[in-house]
Scaffold this active site. Structure first.
Site, mmCIF file in Angstrom:
data_model
loop_
_atom_site.group_PDB
_atom_site.id
_atom_site.type_symbol
_atom_site.label_atom_id
_atom_site.label_comp_id
_atom_site.label_asym_id
_atom_site.label_seq_id
_atom_site.Cartn_x
_atom_site.Cartn_y
_atom_site.Cartn_z
ATOM 1 N N GLU A 1 7.317 3.937 4.128
ATOM 2 C CA GLU A 1 7.590 5.120 4.932
ATOM 3 C C GLU A 1 8.987 5.715 4.780
ATOM 4 O O GLU A 1 9.487 6.362 5.707
ATOM 5 C CB GLU A 1 7.374 4.779 6.402
ATOM 6 C CG GLU A 1 8.404 3.812 6.999
ATOM 7 C CD GLU A 1 7.972 2.372 6.972
ATOM 8 O OE1 GLU A 1 7.134 2.023 6.117
ATOM 9 O OE2 GLU A 1 8.463 1.581 7.797
ATOM 10 N N GLU B 1 1.856 6.146 7.252
ATOM 11 C CA GLU B 1 3.228 6.409 6.804
ATOM 12 C C GLU B 1 3.861 7.594 7.530
ATOM 13 O O GLU B 1 5.056 7.594 7.822
ATOM 14 C CB GLU B 1 3.253 6.621 5.290
ATOM 15 C CG GLU B 1 2.692 5.469 4.487
ATOM 16 C CD GLU B 1 3.258 4.125 4.906
ATOM 17 O OE1 GLU B 1 2.503 3.151 4.910
ATOM 18 O OE2 GLU B 1 4.448 4.060 5.242
ATOM 19 N N GLY C 1 0.816 -1.212 0.000
ATOM 20 C CA GLY C 1 0.000 0.000 0.000
ATOM 21 C C GLY C 1 0.840 1.248 0.000
ATOM 22 O O GLY C 1 0.520 2.227 -0.657
#
Length: 1036
Positions: free
Chosen positions: A414, A448, A411
């Site tokens: 970070e 994130e 998805g």
């Protein structure tokens, strides 16, 4: 990792989070799908667990759908462990994976209480006992362990990368400043698929020092190289290792990899992007690729003038080094782990804003979609400002970029200062995107950005404690978004995450939140529901126990103490414990004294003092969760805890005990009372006798409850009379708990179905979705046994149960986010189940939309149902696919993709599998969703299972052994099987794989699940058939 991409997240539709790994990159990436809907790997941002399995599968939209959920982002592996005895089997409901969506994700954290039990090491993980490993040239390799030695420490990297987007190759130079902590002539570091042309050593500081050549030995099985110096390094002196190398851009989704997109004019353009978590930085540059080897980085990127380069830090200057070649110099990073390094070479466009503290936030996307960046930009600014305030620690970098990558497995991810996302997890089309898409994007971005503190600033020492990154980021999604976007009401969806985690955690093949891992496949397996969702749920339970202010103080203390460092599980608990005064005086509301919240009978546990570390070790160092059984005798409430685990009835008891922070309300008091259960049994004395008692208020605790004697009857009566007397989350938890108890024989299926009848009067999203998550898998199991008559009756019962609520749905986009997601799911369910008022309306919409060549503006909430109906005839299917190819909206593409997978035409389903795997017409990143969606299709599931088997080696090569995507696909194609013939087929195939997959945790999970499905059906099918004839159902 990032947010794991959940399998498409819509109620019954598709979530699309996973692993922002939202994390394997962010979140979480990915989880098995229980229902008819597909589930992506853990997906970051899919907060809500929608009903499992409405149709063959569901599209990805940002939230988990009922019946599907992914796991975003990748999950983890076990390190060397002793062989663990098999303790039980699985459950009726297929386990869900995740993603960080993770995608994901996830949607990944395991730990082991070695005192309590030992964990088996897959045979493929164990090193043979060779005396000395051999390098690729046959000479002895000077290091035999998977983990690097700690005798050489990196301090700073100077990286120069030059990628050729025509030849799809790159070359680079890595200069690593190192220090030796003990004399050694061998410098061991990581390198994978890189061709090293030169290695040299400079002694002392400065570039003018003379270089001495280093001999290079390669040990591919450990992805390591040894650089042999002519004489031992001197302790404390600065050295610089210089390595020239080259490589090919990866054709997978990790390392330094190729991505493509097609412009409106039809031109295919190429870009190069990175995704390093957990162990792929070594595919882009030689490095000490373990999270504890933190260093600073200076990055230089060479590119053509027509391209743009971005990295973790702002651009300092650009230099022309040759005609048509520019070198971009980026500022020096803060001290960080290698997996957080990132760089992208593309022709992206961007939009930017400044936060209150003057941090520049930018969204990068392909030019044709930059107009979809506004929502994510505003959201990122708001959330970054929230985190700076909440953590009381300024964001340490001058900028935060968020980039939407056309090809992305999880998805989100970070990377510090340059977070990367799947397009559907970041871009929002105001005209076509759904309510669940907005929710998913918000949660993924939140995940994130939380990682910029939890994970980046403070990083787990090793991947066994991945949950310190992912569990916290998943938890902070809800803490932050509930404040910054109160209209989304995300707190209502949190319990769905816990239900998802419990499905996996109820299996013998589960693992502790903190679990030993060693090799890359084991590490990838950690990006699962246990690391993400269970990690978040036990943190939420701890916050509810300590009080929000005290919990926050402990979190801030932890971050401040360990900034730019690495931590272990115990460091967090020590920080939490330190905020409680030793004199027992109340320091913060709801922390050291909860007298104002407690009944007089529960004071004793408060007087014993608070031992956070001992309490939380019971939740992180042993797998599973407790079943608390209560028996009411007058004013006395007798409590007993045991390990809840599915499997054969004769499975041995593990003997695990937890410190369970019980909460309860009663018919006489809606105030929340508390009791800490630390022993096997205990007794609570109420002030007065009550008609009913409800434990685990709001499902804030990670445990389930059984009400003995007439306890369940009292609660069923309450739901039938005045269900609103308890909260919607309490109602959802009762639905979940009663069916979990059916699986282990504590409650009859008839009683559970009697409870579910109250749904005829339910209007709230979570109880309805939880009801669908329990009921849909039942008829999905029947589909696999060809029990047509009872299956048809059961489907008819489900529609009659919810018919009043379905009929109340307007075909609009009106209402709150939860009302809109409920509408979308219910209309889809009704149309899939051929409820004629829904089908006729959807056919009319589809006809008008097709006649307008797809240019008719339809309410977003009804498009899932309309497309699903339209795809049932060949002309409609072909028209939908033509619109899929030209659409620029991720939501629209995901919904069309979902509808295409619901076809009853086997040839079209096979074509979808072939084309999405090939990757030319349909992107390969969509393949796990498509495979799982077809695996949920009553006509398509044999095709999906056959495709998985015939293409296993290629799948592992593309998606990596142990990844959330692999787990998602394994579970999605097999975990609804319910016959012994299919079980033997699954066992036979995976055992034949040997070291190429036979010992994967997802394989153990799916075998347990199928065994449980068989047991469940054998025990309950006839009872369901008789119950469906019951005259009470005539009232529906």
């Amino acid at each position: 990792m990032p947010a794991v991409l959940p399998p498409r997240c819509l109620p019954g539709l598709q979530p699309s989070f996973v692993n922002s790994r939202i994390g394997n990159g962010g979140g979480p990436r990915s989880a098995p799908v229980p229902g008819f809907l597909p589930q992506l790997p853990p997906q970051p941002g899919a907060p809500l667990r929608l009903p499992r399995g409405l149709g063959p599968s569901a599209p990805r939209t940002g939230l988990p759908l009922p019946g599907l959920h992914f796991h975003f982002r990748s999950r983890g592996w076990r390190g060397r462990r002793r062989r663990r005895r098999r303790e039980g089997t699985l459950s009726k409901k297929m386990v869900s994976l995740s993603i960080k969506w993770p995608l994901a994700s996830m949607s990944f954290l395991r730990s082991s209480l070695m005192i309590l039990f030992t964990v088996s090491t897959p045979s493929w993980c164990q090193r043979s006992k060779t005396i000395s490993p051999k390098a690729s040239d046959g000479t002895p390799f000077p290091w035999d362990k998977m983990r690097l030695p700690e005798r050489v420490i990196p301090v700073h990297y100077n990286l120069m990368i030059h990628a050729n987007l025509t030849t799809l190759t790159f070359e680079g130079t890595t200069e690593v400043e190192i220090r030796a902590s003990q004399p050694t002539s061998a410098i061991i570091l990581h390198s994978h698929h890189l061709q090293i042309s030169k290695a040299a050593l400079r002694k002392g500081a400065g570039e003018r020092q003379s270089e001495k050549p280093l001999r290079v030995l390669e040990y591919p099985s450990h992805e390591q190289i040894a650089l042999l110096a002519p004489e031992p390094l001197v302790v404390g002196l600065p050295y610089t290792v210089v390595i020239d190398y080259a490589g090919n851009l990866s054709e997978t989704f990790h390392g330094f990899y190729k991505s493509t997109y097609r412009t409106k004019a039809g031109e295919v353009r190429i870009l190069a992007s990175t995704h390093f978590e957990p162990t792929a930085a070594r595919m882009a540059f030689p490095c000490f690729d373990e999270p504890a080897f933190k260093a600073s980085f200076s990055v230089k990127i060479r590119r053509e003038p027509r391209h743009l380069a971005i990295s973790n830090m702002p651009l300092v200057k650009s230099v022309t080094v040759a005609e048509g070649l520019i070198e971009d110099h980026f500022d020096v990073t803060v001290k960080m782990s290698t997996y957080l390094v990132a760089f992208i070479i593309s022709d992206f466009k961007s939009v930017s804003k400044m936060t209150k503290s003057r941090v520049k936030v930018s969204i990068y996307a392909v030019p044709d979609k930059i107009n979809q960046a506004d929502y994510a930009l505003d959201t990122a600014v708001t959330l970054l400002e929230f985190y700076e305030d909440y953590f009381n620690i300024p964001y340490p970098l001058p900028k935060q970029d968020l980039a939407a990558i056309p090809d992305f497995e999880s998805g989100a991810m970070e990377n510090w200062g340059l977070t990367t996302y799947r397009e559907s997890s970041l871009l929002f089309d105001a005209e076509k995107s759904s309510a669940s898409s907005k929710l998913g994007i918000t949660m993924t971005v939140s995940h994130e950005l939380a990682h910029q503190w939890f994970g980046n600033l403070v990083t787990m020492e090793w991947w066994n404690d991945l949950w310190l990154n992912e569990g916290f980021a998943k938890f902070m999604e809800y803490v932050s978004v509930s404040v910054t976007h109160p209209e989304l009401k995300v707190e209502d969806y949190f319990l769905g995450k816990c239900f998802s985690a419990m499905e996996v955690d109820a299996l013998n093949s589960s693992h502790p939140v903190s679990t030993p891992v060693e090799n890359p496949a084991q590490i990838r397996e950690m990006f699962d529901d246990v690391s993400y969702e269970k990690g978040a749920c036990i943190l939420n339970m701890l916050r509810d126990y300590l009080g929000a202010d005290a919990f926050k103080s402990g979190v801030v203390q932890y971050l401040q103490k360990y900034s730019y460092k690495n931590t272990k599980n115990e460091d967090l608990w020590n920080s939490m414990a330190n905020i409680c005064p030793t004199d027992g005086a109340q320091r913060m509301d709801g922390f050291c004294s909860r007298g104002q919240h407690s009944s007089s009978s529960s004071q004793h546990w408060r007087q014993e003092g608070l031992d956070v570390k001992t309490m939380m070790n019971t939740w992180t160092l042993q797998k599973g969760f407790p079943l608390v059984t209560i028996t009411v005798r007058g004013r006395n409430v007798h409590m007993k805890q045991e390990h809840y685990m599915k499997g054969p009835e004769d499975a041995p008891d593990t003997g695990y005990l937890w410190h369970v922070p019980l909460t309860f309300i009663t018919s006489k008091s809606d105030s929340v009372h508390r009791f800490l259960l630390k022993t096997k049994t205990d007794v609570l004395i109420l002030p007065e006798e009550v008609e009913w008692i409800k434990l685990n208020v709001g499902m804030n605790g990670y445990y389930i409850v059984h009400y003995e004697d007439d306890g369940w009857d009292s609660l069923i009566d309450l739901l039938k009379r005045t269900h609103t007397a308890i909260s919607s989350n309490d109602r959802a938890s009762l639905i979940n708990n009663v069916f979990q108890l059916v699986s282990i024989g504590k409650v009859s299926i008839e009683k559970a179905l009697d409870l579910i009848l109250y749904l005829k009067h339910e209007t709230e999203i979570m109880p309805v979705f939880q009801g669908l998550n329990e009921l849909i898998p039942m008829y999905k199991l029947m589909e696999k046994r060809d029990m047509n008559e009872v299956e048809t009756q059961f489907k008819s019962f489900l529609i009659r149960l919810l018919r009043d609520l379905i009929d109340k749905q307007t075909w609009t986009d009106e209402g709150s986010v939860s009302e809109r997601m409920l509408r979308s799911q219910l209309l889809l369910l009704a149309c899939v189940r051929k409820y004629q008022p829904c089908v006729q309306r959807a056919e009319g919409y589809f006809r008008e939309w097709k006649e307008a060549n797809g240019n008719l503006s339809m309410p977003s909430d009804v498009t899932m149902a309309v497309f699903a109906v339209g795809a049932q005839n060949p002309e409609g299917w072909d028209f939908l696919f033509s619109k899929y190819q030209s659409s620029l909206s991720s939501t629209e593409k995901n919904r069309i993709e979902f509808a295409l997978c619901m076809s009853q035409n086997k040839e079209k389903l096979q074509w979808l599998l072939d084309q999405s795997f090939k990757g030319d017409i349909i992107k390969t990143q969509e393949f796990p969703d498509i495979l799982t969606s077809i695996g949920r299709n009553p006509v398509g599931y044999p095709l999906a299972w056959k495709f998985l088997r015939e293409n296993w080696n290629k799948l592992v090569q593309k998606f990596e052994l142990g990844s959330p995507s692999i787990s998602y696909m394994v579970m999605g194609t097999t975990n609804q099987f319910s016959t012994r013939a299919r079980l033997e087929e699954v066992k036979g195939f995976f055992s034949s794989l040997k070291e190429n997959g036979s010992q994967l945790r997802c394989v153990q999970q799916t075998i347990e699940t199928i065994e449980e499905n068989i047991r469940w059906m054998d025990k309950n099918f006839d009872k369901i058939r008789v119950w469906l004839q019951n005259e009470k159902l005539e009232l529906l």
